[in-house]
Each structure stands twice: as C-alpha cells, then as structure tokens.
Design an enzyme around this catalytic site. Structure first.
Site, PDB file in Angstrom:
ATOM      1  N   GLU A  34     -56.349 -24.195   6.488  1.00  0.00           N
ATOM      2  CA  GLU A  34     -57.284 -25.157   5.921  1.00  0.00           C
ATOM      3  C   GLU A  34     -56.447 -26.173   5.151  1.00  0.00           C
ATOM      4  OE1 GLU A  34     -60.309 -23.560   3.349  1.00  0.00           O
ATOM      5  OE2 GLU A  34     -61.129 -25.568   2.988  1.00  0.00           O
ATOM      6  N   ARG A 260     -52.170  -9.024   4.732  1.00  0.00           N
ATOM      7  CA  ARG A 260     -51.558 -10.248   4.242  1.00  0.00           C
ATOM      8  C   ARG A 260     -50.297  -9.930   3.453  1.00  0.00           C
ATOM      9  NH1 ARG A 260     -55.079 -13.745   2.201  1.00  0.00           N
ATOM     10  NH2 ARG A 260     -53.771 -14.699   0.637  1.00  0.00           N
ATOM     11  N   LYS A 270     -53.408 -20.440  -2.624  1.00  0.00           N
ATOM     12  CA  LYS A 270     -53.345 -21.904  -2.746  1.00  0.00           C
ATOM     13  C   LYS A 270     -54.062 -22.380  -3.997  1.00  0.00           C
ATOM     14  CE  LYS A 270     -54.532 -22.581   1.607  1.00  0.00           C
ATOM     15  NZ  LYS A 270     -55.100 -23.211   2.800  1.00  0.00           N
TER      16      LYS A 270
HETATM   17  P1  ATP Z   1     -55.044 -18.860   0.256  1.00  0.00           P
HETATM   18  O1  ATP Z   1     -55.626 -17.521  -0.088  1.00  0.00           O
HETATM   19  O2  ATP Z   1     -53.685 -19.089  -0.269  1.00  0.00           O
HETATM   20  O3  ATP Z   1     -55.970 -20.014  -0.022  1.00  0.00           O
HETATM   21  P2  ATP Z   1     -55.993 -18.937   2.898  1.00  0.00           P
HETATM   22  O4  ATP Z   1     -56.076 -17.700   3.681  1.00  0.00           O
HETATM   23  O5  ATP Z   1     -57.278 -19.448   2.333  1.00  0.00           O
HETATM   24  O6  ATP Z   1     -54.869 -18.795   1.814  1.00  0.00           O
HETATM   25  P3  ATP Z   1     -55.707 -20.669   5.122  1.00  0.00           P
HETATM   26  O7  ATP Z   1     -55.229 -22.058   5.169  1.00  0.00           O
HETATM   27  O8  ATP Z   1     -57.125 -20.401   5.436  1.00  0.00           O
HETATM   28  O9  ATP Z   1     -55.346 -20.112   3.702  1.00  0.00           O
HETATM   29  O10 ATP Z   1     -54.769 -19.739   5.984  1.00  0.00           O
HETATM   30  C1  ATP Z   1     -54.257 -20.052   7.246  1.00  0.00           C
HETATM   31  C2  ATP Z   1     -53.808 -18.791   7.888  1.00  0.00           C
HETATM   32  O11 ATP Z   1     -52.777 -18.183   7.120  1.00  0.00           O
HETATM   33  C3  ATP Z   1     -54.939 -17.782   7.982  1.00  0.00           C
HETATM   34  O12 ATP Z   1     -54.907 -17.182   9.259  1.00  0.00           O
HETATM   35  C4  ATP Z   1     -54.616 -16.792   6.913  1.00  0.00           C
HETATM   36  O13 ATP Z   1     -55.102 -15.526   7.229  1.00  0.00           O
HETATM   37  C5  ATP Z   1     -53.090 -16.841   6.856  1.00  0.00           C
HETATM   38  N1  ATP Z   1     -52.602 -16.447   5.543  1.00  0.00           N
HETATM   39  C6  ATP Z   1     -52.914 -16.991   4.348  1.00  0.00           C
HETATM   40  N2  ATP Z   1     -52.321 -16.325   3.344  1.00  0.00           N
HETATM   41  C7  ATP Z   1     -51.600 -15.333   3.906  1.00  0.00           C
HETATM   42  C8  ATP Z   1     -50.779 -14.286   3.398  1.00  0.00           C
HETATM   43  N3  ATP Z   1     -50.569 -14.129   2.097  1.00  0.00           N
HETATM   44  N4  ATP Z   1     -50.191 -13.437   4.288  1.00  0.00           N
HETATM   45  C9  ATP Z   1     -50.400 -13.600   5.597  1.00  0.00           C
HETATM   46  N5  ATP Z   1     -51.167 -14.547   6.145  1.00  0.00           N
HETATM   47  C10 ATP Z   1     -51.777 -15.417   5.316  1.00  0.00           C
HETATM   48 MG    MG Z   2     -58.909 -19.784   3.758  1.00  0.00          MG
END
Ligand code: ATP
Ligand code: MG
Length: 551
Positions: A34, A260, A270
């Site tokens: 995102e 994760r 983020k």
């Molecule tokens: P955050 O919790 O930091 O906002 P998010 O999951 O909301 O992260 P996205 O931009 O939606 O961020 O994530 C893009 C991809 O990266 C998704 O498939 C998500 O599952 C993966 N991802 C995000 N954080 C991690 C993590 N700590 N370990 C592994 N994969 C991750």
């Molecule tokens: Mg997300």
C-alpha cells in the site's frame, strides 16, 4: 540472485507440488504494497519471497500498488517503493500495476453481487455497524437494511457512486452470515464513500473498495496463482475464497500465509515509522537509523546483504522475533567480503616526523582489499606530518596498550615504524602534537635493531587527504521490544547518532561514490552520504558486535 529453494521455505514446496500436479503453466506471484509509507525490512522479506519464488519456478512476479485508501497514499510513496524494489535487485513483470486500474471491473462485480442478492446498501452509521457486528463471543445482528430489494440496492449504490450521500452515511456490504464465528464473514464492507481525490484516478471516484473486496479480485484479474501474505490475513481467507466463488472471475488464485518478520530493537510498522518521521525523531524516512529500505541504503547496507538475511531467516507459518544481530551479521559479512579498505582518522592528532624533510613526499601503496585482487591498489602519500587518532597516543601506558607510547614504537599501517620522542600540550594539558622519528627501512620489514613495534595504527598524511564529517550511527532503540509499549519513543537510543567533524582519510575518499561502502580500517564500515553537498560518511556498522555483551 536469491534462491528460494532453501529447505526452510514451505511455500516453495507447495508451489512445487502444484506445478508437479500440472495445476499451473506459469507461476505468478505479486508484491502488493500500500503506498502509504516507505518500505521497511519486513517488506524486504515479502519482496525477496515473492520474487525469488517466481524466479525459482521461471514464473513472474507483479508489483501491484494496493491503493484503496487514497487519504493516506501518495505518489511520493509510489516512487520510493518502485525504487526500493529495483534496488533490492528485482524487476517486476510488465508495467507497475495499481488496484485502482481495476476500479471499473471491481465496481461492475459489486453490481453483480447486488444482482445476485448477496450485497446490499446499509445505512447503519459506523458506530451502529460496530454494535451490530457482535464480538468474538457473541454473534452479530442482522442490519435492518439487509433485506432491501435488488432494485433498491442497485439504485442506492448508483447514487453512492454519483456522490449523492455523505461519507459514513451508508456502505455497500456483502450479505453473508452475521452469526459466523469468523468476524470477517459478518457482512463485510465492499465499498465505502470517501470524497477524496485519488493519487492515481483523480476525482473519478468517491466510493472506494475495501481491501478485502479488492485484493482477491485483483489477484484473479492478474492471474496470480499464489497470493502470499502475512498471517494476520489467515482469517480473511474464507472471505477471499467467497468472493472468488460468487464472481465470474477469470482465475482462481489461492491465498497462503507466512509469519511476518519482527526484529528485536526495531519497529516494523509503517504507521509507527511515519510517526518518527512526522515527530522529527529522525531525519526523514531515509534516515540511516531507520529500518526502511531507503534508510539502510543510505547507511551503506547492500542489497545482497538484505537478500542474504531474508534467506537466512527462512519462511515459517508462525510469527517470531528475529535477533537484529543476525541482520547485522549479514551486513558485516557482505561488507567484509566486498568493501574496499581505506584508512581514516576520526579524531586527528598531528605527528611531526623529525627526521624527514618538510617537503618529504613518498607514495605508499596498499591493497584495495586483503583478499580481492580485483579491487586493485590504493596509493596515498606519506609526509613529514601525519595524523593519527588522539586515542592512539599516550605518554604512559601499561603493556595492554598496543599503540604509540612516548619513547616506544608503533607501526603506521602500510608504512614505517615510528618512535615517539616528545609531545606538545596546550594550556589545558591537551596533547596537540607528537614528535616522532621514522625508523629507516621498515616498510614491510622489522627494524634492523631488533626493537619491534608494539602494534599497528592507522594514519593519514597531513598534507594530502580528504576531509569530512562522519556520522556514527548505532541502533535507534535501546530496548529489545520497543513495540511492547504504547509510547515506543521513550526507548529511542539517545546515542544512536554521534557526529564528528574534522575527520580525515586517504585522499582517494574525496572521490568516493554515494552509498558505496568502505571499510575504514580499525573503525568500521562507512559509506558516503547521499544528501549532503559536503563530504559526509555514514557508519554502516562497526567491525564487531558491541551489543552482544551489553544486552
Ligand atoms: P505495516 O504493518 O508496516 O503497515 P503492511 O502490511 O500494512 O505493513 P503493506 O504495504 O500492506 O504493509 O504490505 C505489503 C506486503 O508486505 C504485504 O504482503 C505484507 O504482508 C508484507 N509485509 C508487511 N510487513 C511485513 C513484515 N514485517 N514481514 C513480512 N512481510 C510483511
Ligand atoms: Mg497493509
């Protein structure tokens, strides 16, 4: 390039079985960020996983921006994410994709669900909807708007789209089961009203699909075979599958979840990283202390080290916390093998060599790297005055001190053995100059009189050198789980940045490339900072782990 065939990758085995069973001609994965912030180390794990699985099966990996929350998203984030994915060493298949490219199709499918009688416009306020939803221990209650006719729903949804209703006044929901033990199936929201301009579609839409409604259908449109996401989406999988069953989608992707990445001493969210930026706790998203990909790049971490780290930690079906020392190990290991060497003096102390002429100039050569002939040779001048580090001279010292002591000898690395004869102190008693003499014929040789030096120290010519600032970075948090507290900023390490001015280094460093790491002998790994007009070197990491015994 990374190899996903590591035995600790259960997803690799699933795909291998699917391929063997002839389920797919072509494996297609995607990385779906995102664009609401910069990517961090956790995303690196997902990137390496998705791209290396595609590579391992000669398939493709798409980059798709999951852009359904326009109020938090921006083009700046889109651009940074593309750059970071490329920098990590990956190229997505075809053009970058956006969920918003599919808004027309998603809207049409929402209409399909209404026509099938499995979606309705609900006028409950967000607070009421929350109440009606029930809880994990009590079932929900049907919305009073649940039994609207197809015609009425079609009309209301069209009016939502035209912008006739206020934000929050109604939403389109799927009609599934308000008593389901899985909260995600209790009539989830498909579309909500947001009168926000979108960074990609402008003002075309004032209704936006939810993540759940958009994600699986976007996967289907792109022909994704294996939709890999983190564990928190496991409970969403029944909904993901429900949509794919209800709709005439062109493909049936399957969702798989993995644990994760969490790192100790590190925040990987983020939202929390954005708060550090917005609160000026750090110098932007690419502050070298940030666990963002851009921060690590600016700090001198290499893409190879990050990919290696992601392989080392493997892929599991449960969440765990990885020791940040593992990341640091991967970084050190890569830099040790690849970073050219250079000498620098962080806190210069002048040494005058009394038995050399004041115009003495002699070129010293040293290998670019002790084990890498391909990194060539460095040349730098030796002169009558040189700088050594203030910590490398003492008037008196015990035997453990292997540097320069008054009346004793030390080797200047790659150059002569010298012997300290005298020193000059200022009014406060600070030593400001050392007087020493070189011992002739000692480049690469022991002194002929048999009096060997006690140690080796680094030095820099006082006449020809590069002058710069260094930023000594350390861990941003001084607590193992900063995330455990609501206010994680209380755990910020006050010593995470120490800036030193007036440092000197080998003349060649004046030409150093940005983000290109060196090993400053005895001091650590450093790289030239990208932002400053002046010459600044960021410490990527020290030569050894100093936290091991601290913790
Ligand atoms: P955050 O919790 O930091 O906002 P998010 O999951 O909301 O992260 P996205 O931009 O939606 O961020 O994530 C893009 C991809 O990266 C998704 O498939 C998500 O599952 C993966 N991802 C995000 N954080 C991690 C993590 N700590 N370990 C592994 N994969 C991750
Ligand atoms: Mg997300």
């Amino acid at each position: 390039m990374s190899d996903a065939t590591a035995p600790n990758n259960f997803l690799h085995n699933i795909i291998a079985d699917d391929v063997a069973a002839g389920l797919h001609q072509n494996v297609v994965t995607r990385f779906p960020p995102e664009p609401n912030g910069y990517l961090h180390i956790g995303h690196a794990k997902s990137i390496v996983l998705n791209f290396s699985l595609a590579q391992a099966f000669k398939g493709q990996c798409n980059l798709r921006f999951d852009d359904t929350n326009p109020e938090k998203e921006s083009q700046e984030y889109v651009d940074s994410i593309k750059r970071d994915v490329n920098w990590l060493g990956y190229d997505w298949a075809g053009e970058v994709r956006f969920t918003s490219d599919y808004f027309d199709q998603l809207h049409a499918w929402a209409v399909t669900l209404i026509e099938k009688g499995v979606a309705y416009v609900c006028d409950l306020s967000p607070e009421q909807a929350r109440e009606y939803r029930g809880s994990l221990t009590s079932s929900g209650t049907n919305s009073p708007y649940r039994d609207r006719s197809v015609e009425e729903n079609l009309e209301l949804f069209e009016r939502m789209r035209r912008g006739e209703f206020d934000e929050g006044s109604c939403a389109l929901r799927a009609k599934i089961d308000m008593a389901s033990p899985n909260m995600n199936l209790r009539d989830p929201i498909l579309y909500r009203i947001k009168k926000v301009v979108h960074h990609h579609t402008g003002d075309k839409w004032c209704i936006y699909p939810s993540y759940d409604f958009a994600h699986g259908q976007s996967d289907a449109i792109e022909g994704i075979t294996h939709s890999i996401c983190t564990l928190e989406f496991a409970d969403h999988r029944p909904l993901y599958d429900w949509f794919l069953t209800q709709l005439p989608v062109p493909a049936k992707p399957r969702q798989y979840e993995f644990g994760r990445l969490n790192l100790n001493y590190t925040v990987t969210s983020k939202r929390k990283l954005k708060a550090l930026v917005d609160g000026n706790f750090v110098d932007g998203w690419d502050d070298p202390r940030m666990p963002t990909i851009s921060g690590m790049r600016r700090r001198g971490v290499t893409p190879a080290a990050l990919r290696k780290f992601c392989e080392m930690i493997g892929v599991t079906k449960s969440d765990g916390v990885v020791d940040v020392a593992m990341l640091e190990h991967a970084i050190r290991d890569d830099l040790d093998k690849n970073a050219p060497r250079a000498m620098c003096v962080l806190r210069p102390l002048k040494v005058t060599l009394t038995n050399l002429a004041d115009n003495h100039e002699e070129l010293i050569s040293a290998p670019g790297h002790p084990h890498r002939d391909d990194l060539g040779e460095r040349l730098f001048p030796f002169a009558q005055t040189v700088y050594i580090d203030r910590d490398d001279f003492r008037v008196e010292a015990n035997k453990k001190y292997k540097r320069l002591v008054l009346g004793k000898r030390v080797r200047l690395r790659h150059a002569y053995v010298i012997e300290a004869e005298d020193y000059v102190a200022d009014e406060q008693g600070n030593i400001v100059e050392v007087k020493a003499r070189i011992i002739e014929n000692t480049i690469g040789l022991d002194p002929e009189d048999g009096v060997k030096p006690k140690g080796v120290i680094q030095w820099v010519s006082a006449t020809k050198h590069a002058s710069f600032k260094v930023r000594l970075y350390d861990r941003l948090f001084n607590c193992e789980s900063p995330d455990a507290d609501d206010d994680y900023t209380v755990h910020l390490n006050p010593e995470s940045l120490l800036e030193l001015d007036g440092c000197v280094g080998e003349i060649g460093l004046a030409e150093a490339q940005v983000e290109h790491a060196y090993q400053f002998e005895r001091e650590g790994y450093f790289c030239r900072d990208n932002s400053a007009a002046e010459l600044v070197f960021n410490r990527t990491i020290g030569l050894r782990d100093v936290w091991e015994n601290k913790a």
